[in-house]
Design an enzyme around this catalytic site. Structure first.
Site, PDB file in Angstrom:
ATOM      1  N   GLU A   1       0.846  -1.198   0.000  1.00  0.00           N
ATOM      2  CA  GLU A   1       0.000   0.000   0.000  1.00  0.00           C
ATOM      3  C   GLU A   1       0.879   1.245   0.000  1.00  0.00           C
ATOM      4  OE1 GLU A   1      -2.204  -0.863   3.547  1.00  0.00           O
ATOM      5  OE2 GLU A   1      -3.099  -2.624   2.623  1.00  0.00           O
TER       6      GLU A   1
ATOM      7  N   LEU B   1      -6.037  -1.821  -1.184  1.00  0.00           N
ATOM      8  CA  LEU B   1      -5.852  -1.864   0.266  1.00  0.00           C
ATOM      9  C   LEU B   1      -6.357  -3.201   0.825  1.00  0.00           C
ATOM     10  CD1 LEU B   1      -6.948   1.085   2.621  1.00  0.00           C
ATOM     11  CD2 LEU B   1      -6.206  -1.173   3.349  1.00  0.00           C
TER      12      LEU B   1
ATOM     13  N   GLU C   1      -4.360  -6.445   2.925  1.00  0.00           N
ATOM     14  CA  GLU C   1      -3.107  -7.101   3.305  1.00  0.00           C
ATOM     15  C   GLU C   1      -3.095  -8.581   2.955  1.00  0.00           C
ATOM     16  OE1 GLU C   1      -4.772  -4.950   5.127  1.00  0.00           O
ATOM     17  OE2 GLU C   1      -3.345  -3.299   5.302  1.00  0.00           O
TER      18      GLU C   1
ATOM     19  N   GLN D   1       2.143  -1.815   5.775  1.00  0.00           N
ATOM     20  CA  GLN D   1       2.382  -0.412   6.124  1.00  0.00           C
ATOM     21  C   GLN D   1       2.814  -0.257   7.592  1.00  0.00           C
ATOM     22  OE1 GLN D   1      -0.808   2.742   5.427  1.00  0.00           O
ATOM     23  NE2 GLN D   1       0.465   2.750   3.609  1.00  0.00           N
ATOM     24  N   PHE D   2       2.171  -1.032   8.464  1.00  0.00           N
ATOM     25  CA  PHE D   2       2.572  -1.126   9.867  1.00  0.00           C
ATOM     26  C   PHE D   2       2.352  -2.577  10.283  1.00  0.00           C
ATOM     27  CE2 PHE D   2       1.702   3.353   9.471  1.00  0.00           C
ATOM     28  CZ  PHE D   2       2.630   3.961  10.309  1.00  0.00           C
TER      29      PHE D   2
ATOM     30  N   HIS E   1      -0.031   1.113  15.925  1.00  0.00           N
ATOM     31  CA  HIS E   1       1.193   1.569  15.264  1.00  0.00           C
ATOM     32  C   HIS E   1       2.407   1.390  16.172  1.00  0.00           C
ATOM     33  CE1 HIS E   1      -1.943   3.442  12.856  1.00  0.00           C
ATOM     34  NE2 HIS E   1      -1.062   3.773  11.936  1.00  0.00           N
TER      35      HIS E   1
HETATM   36  C1  LIG Z   1      -5.826  -2.897   7.717  1.00  0.00           C
HETATM   37  C2  LIG Z   1      -5.153  -1.587   7.572  1.00  0.00           C
HETATM   38  N1  LIG Z   1      -4.230  -1.438   6.603  1.00  0.00           N
HETATM   39  C3  LIG Z   1      -3.584  -0.274   6.459  1.00  0.00           C
HETATM   40  C4  LIG Z   1      -3.861   0.771   7.285  1.00  0.00           C
HETATM   41  C5  LIG Z   1      -3.158   2.094   7.097  1.00  0.00           C
HETATM   42  N2  LIG Z   1      -4.118   3.043   6.539  1.00  0.00           N
HETATM   43  C6  LIG Z   1      -4.809   3.853   7.331  1.00  0.00           C
HETATM   44  S1  LIG Z   1      -5.962   4.690   6.502  1.00  0.00           S
HETATM   45  C7  LIG Z   1      -5.521   4.010   5.038  1.00  0.00           C
HETATM   46  C8  LIG Z   1      -6.256   4.398   3.801  1.00  0.00           C
HETATM   47  C9  LIG Z   1      -7.711   4.261   3.995  1.00  0.00           C
HETATM   48  O1  LIG Z   1      -8.378   4.695   2.858  1.00  0.00           O
HETATM   49  P1  LIG Z   1      -9.954   4.782   2.850  1.00  0.00           P
HETATM   50  O2  LIG Z   1     -10.539   3.497   3.284  1.00  0.00           O
HETATM   51  O3  LIG Z   1     -10.341   5.304   1.536  1.00  0.00           O
HETATM   52  O4  LIG Z   1     -10.282   5.831   4.010  1.00  0.00           O
HETATM   53  P2  LIG Z   1      -9.848   7.371   4.077  1.00  0.00           P
HETATM   54  O5  LIG Z   1      -8.487   7.406   4.683  1.00  0.00           O
HETATM   55  O6  LIG Z   1      -9.876   7.918   2.712  1.00  0.00           O
HETATM   56  O7  LIG Z   1     -10.838   7.997   4.993  1.00  0.00           O
HETATM   57  C10 LIG Z   1      -4.476   3.122   5.219  1.00  0.00           C
HETATM   58  C11 LIG Z   1      -3.829   2.358   4.151  1.00  0.00           C
HETATM   59  C12 LIG Z   1      -4.824   0.571   8.292  1.00  0.00           C
HETATM   60  N3  LIG Z   1      -5.145   1.528   9.170  1.00  0.00           N
HETATM   61  N4  LIG Z   1      -5.462  -0.610   8.408  1.00  0.00           N
END
Ligand SMILES: Cc1ncc(C[n+]2csc(CCOP(=O)(O)OP(=O)(O)O)c2C)c(N)n1
Ligand SMILES: [Mg+2]
Lengths: 326, 364
Positions: free
Chosen positions: A29, A58, A60, A82-83, A129
């Site tokens: 990601e 998105l 994993e 990512q984390f 995190h």
């Molecule tokens: C399972 C997971 N993978 C990665 C992340 C890191 N991360 C946080 S927000 C995000 C993007 C989310 O996009 P979206 O669902 O469109 O929500 P938005 O941020 O646009 O509100 C990512 C990759 C996470 N929090 N949880």
């Protein structure tokens, strides 16, 4: 030689391996255009294109499941979580497939896959995190777990991980991602996975740590050595699994005392395994019970309270002294 | 044999307010003057708190957070449609919806300054779960809650938010599919803000709409203008009516835009240009709704000035209260690992307190 931080050093290792071997692909990601949220893959997308540096949807489980397929078909995927806190979706792919395809097929099918993930606390970030869950992955037979602690070993170990014939979970201590710089040779340098390193020789006590805990551990060792006439042997574990018992056992046989520092919760952590191995091999050489400085068995606190829980140099120093005075 | 058509699907889009704040009289929801002004106030409050938090973060007074600016209509409209017995299950960019559910304003500051206290809502506030950071995971909880509502025969539903990025997660599809199979009273709101960190919506899925993901789960799906608070409210109201009537789940894709950075740790200049952002600001949901209430004759510049004054006061007072709070007991986390007492945890609590004492002794 250039002075690099850990982020730049891993980037260098990835870049050089990609240049050398076109079966190496990077996916995850935001690893492409954005260069990864920590910039570990910065510049690779521009250099190698979107087919080799893949910004994935998105998901994993999807990233690792497809990486396993790529690896089975001859690519060498380097996937980024990512984390580490978002890596649990991949657990079933690791436990169910990546870890066992080799044995399942008696060596006919292999999964040379690297899963990179920043882990550990101290970065004032949101929930998920800050965890240290290396023991969770180390418990899977068939999966290697590697944790660098410095720019130089990070570069040498990422190269080793990419070339390794098996799945390697490469856990990056994000707290020290940019904490310091070190000379990293431009020319190839590879470290062996499965080996720990004695970073400071000593004769009175063995101090074992890994990842971001190396720095407070070394600070504590210096403090104790300044305060009393002792010398402390410090071991950087580097590979969590398969663990290098030999280096630790030999050291403890010499020093008779050991303190282990672990950022993760206490119960069933890597420290527990180290203690078991010391007991297996050199119990009768011990002059004091093996001591461990760990986090507590609580859910990782939000960052407002986090530092009260994380082992720090002062606490490590006190435990070293307790063990010396036993 | 010739191929035959076995099914035909379509996806519809709904908008009630145009860019100038004119409402379609056929679709305009029946909201009282008080309700309209309450919605406007909530949108404004969410925006002002968000922008204040951005400043606080830049000054190091709170930690990282994901601003909600631009998504007030897609967050507040659906939440405003909920009844008191319904459940709200949010992701991390839903300050607006949480305020609707009477979460205290201070919670957003506590949470983003690293204190679990920010997840605790007053007992009398309607059900709202703590913020879920693991993208998409919370959608399944909403389905489970909805099943429980149905099982217990309660006339209540669950509403959950997730993003366009989240729509790629297995969890989200599973949540919709389970809900379909169980006819669970749940409303899924996908806030399609066009970005998942650096990933544009177009790279997230080949699907033309996200609403069509409902089709595969066999549940109704609809796309709405997510910057039109009347549309997000009305679509959710309708979905809730179906849910209460035992007709099962609905998925709503709300088209909006993340006007700010992903989180304060992100730099959008690396992956999108200013022109795109400028164009998106033209569709800011707040001025649009303001024009609507002005046209209705229930809002004017004087009232606006008074509101700005009032909200500034509220935000200021909340920041002040937050910064004066010092009652964070470090060891309370040991109270909440389990609901039962265990010797090992208690021993560790004692060690923790001892270590903390020695640490502060050394610091002095
Ligand atoms: C399972 C997971 N993978 C990665 C992340 C890191 N991360 C946080 S927000 C995000 C993007 C989310 O996009 P979206 O669902 O469109 O929500 P938005 O941020 O646009 O509100 C990512 C990759 C996470 N929090 N949880
Ligand atoms: Mg999004």
């Amino acid at each position: 030689m250039a002075k690099l931080n850990i982020v730049q050093a891993i980037n260098l290792g990835l870049d050089q391996e990609m240049a050398k071997d076109d079966s190496v692909v990077v996916l995850g990601e935001d690893v492409g255009v954005d260069g990864g949220v920590f910039r570990v893959t910065d510049g690779l997308h521009a250099k190698y294109g979107e087919e080799r540096v893949i910004d994935t949807p998105l998901a994993e489980s999807g990233i690792i499941g497809t990486s396993i397929g790529m690896a089975l078909a001859g690519l060498r995927p380097v996937a980024e979580m990512q984390f580490s806190g978002f890596s649990y979706h991949i657990f079933h792919q690791l436990e169910g497939h990546a870890s066992r395809l080799r044995q399942r097929s008696l060596g006919q099918r292999t999964v040379p896959l690297v899963v990179r993930m920043p882990f550990g606390g101290g970065v004032r970030a949101l929930e998920h995190h800050s965890e240290s869950r290396e023991a969770t992955y180390a418990h899977l037979p068939g999966v290697k777990v590697v944790i660098p602690s410095s720019p130089r070993n990070a570069r040498a170990l990422i190269v080793a991980a990419i070339r390794d014939p098996d799945p390697v979970i490469f856990m990056e201590p994000k707290h020290v991602y940019r904490a310091f710089r070190e000379e990293v040779p431009e020319t190839e340098e590879v470290m062996e996975i499965g080996r720990s390193e004695i970073v400071q020789e000593g004769s009175d006590l063995t101090l074992v740590a890994w990842g971001a805990m190396m720095r407070p551990a070394l600070r504590a060792a210096v403090e104790v050595q300044n305060a009393r006439k002792v010398s402390i042997e410090v071991i950087d574990l580097l590979t969590i699994a398969p663990m290098d018992s030999h280096t630790i056992v030999e050291s403890v046989q010499k020093t008779g005392r050991c303190v282990i520092v672990q950022e993760a919760p206490k119960t069933l952590g890597i420290a527990s395994e180290i203690i078991a191995r010391i007991n297996d091999h050199v119990l009768l050489y011990l002059e004091a019970p093996v001591n461990r400085v760990t986090n507590y068995d609580v859910v990782t606190p939000y960052f407002g309270r986090e530092l009260d829980f994380t082992p720090d140099a002062g606490r490590i120093q006190r435990e070293i002294e307790t063990t010396l005075d036993f | 044999m010739p191929r035959t058509q076995v099914e035909r699907f379509s996806v519809s889009h709904m908008q009630i307010l145009d860019d100038d704040g004119n409402a379609d009289p056929e679709l305009e929801p029946k909201l009282t003057k008080e309700q309209l002004l309450e919605i406007y106030r909530l949108m404004f409050l969410a925006r002002k708190q968000d922008q204040r938090m951005l400043k606080l973060q830049r000054q190091g007074r709170i930690g990282t957070f994901g601003p909600c600016t631009g998504q007030e209509a897609s967050s507040i409209g659906p939440a405003y449609a909920l009844g008191d017995s319904d459940w709200l299950v949010t992701a991390f960019r839903d300050l607006g919806a949480r305020l609707v559910r009477k979460e205290p304003l201070i919670n957003s500051l506590l949470f983003h300054n690293g204190f679990e206290e920010g997840n605790v809502v007053p007992d009398e506030a309607p059900n709202v779960l703590p913020i879920s950071i693991i993208v998409g995971s919370q959608a399944l909880h909403a389905t489970g809650i909805a099943y429980a509502m149905k099982y217990r025969g309660e006339k209540a539903a669950a509403l959950t938010f997730f993003g366009d990025g989240a729509s790629s997660q297995g969890d989200v599809y599973e949540a919709m599919n389970f809900a379909g199979v169980w006819k669970a009273p749940v409303v899924f709101i996908c806030q399609n803000n066009q970005w998942a960190i650096s990933m544009p919506r177009s790279k997230q899925t080949r699907a033309v709409t996200l609403a069509q993901k409902a089709i595969a789960a066999g549940i109704p799906g609809l796309q709405v203008d997510g910057n039109d608070v009347l549309a997000t409210y009305a679509a959710t109201k309708e979905a809730l009516a179906r849910a209460y009537a035992g007709e099962g789940p609905t998925m709503i894709e709300a088209l909006t835009y993340r006007l700010m950075m992903h989180t304060t740790a992100d730099d959008p200049r690396r992956y999108r240009n200013e022109d795109e952002e400028k164009a998106a600001w033209e569709k800011d949901p707040i001025p649009r709704f303001r024009k609507y209430i002005e046209r209705k004759g229930i809002w004017d510049a004087k009232k606006q000035a008074a509101l700005e004054e009032e909200i500034k006061g509220e935000v200021d007072a909340t920041v002040k209260e937050f910064e004066s709070r010092k009652d964070f007991q470090p060891e309370i986390l040991f109270d909440h690992v389990f609901g039962t007492k265990h010797a090992e945890i208690e021993e560790q609590r004692a060690q923790f307190l001892e270590n903390l004492k020695l640490k502060s002794a050394k610091a002095e």
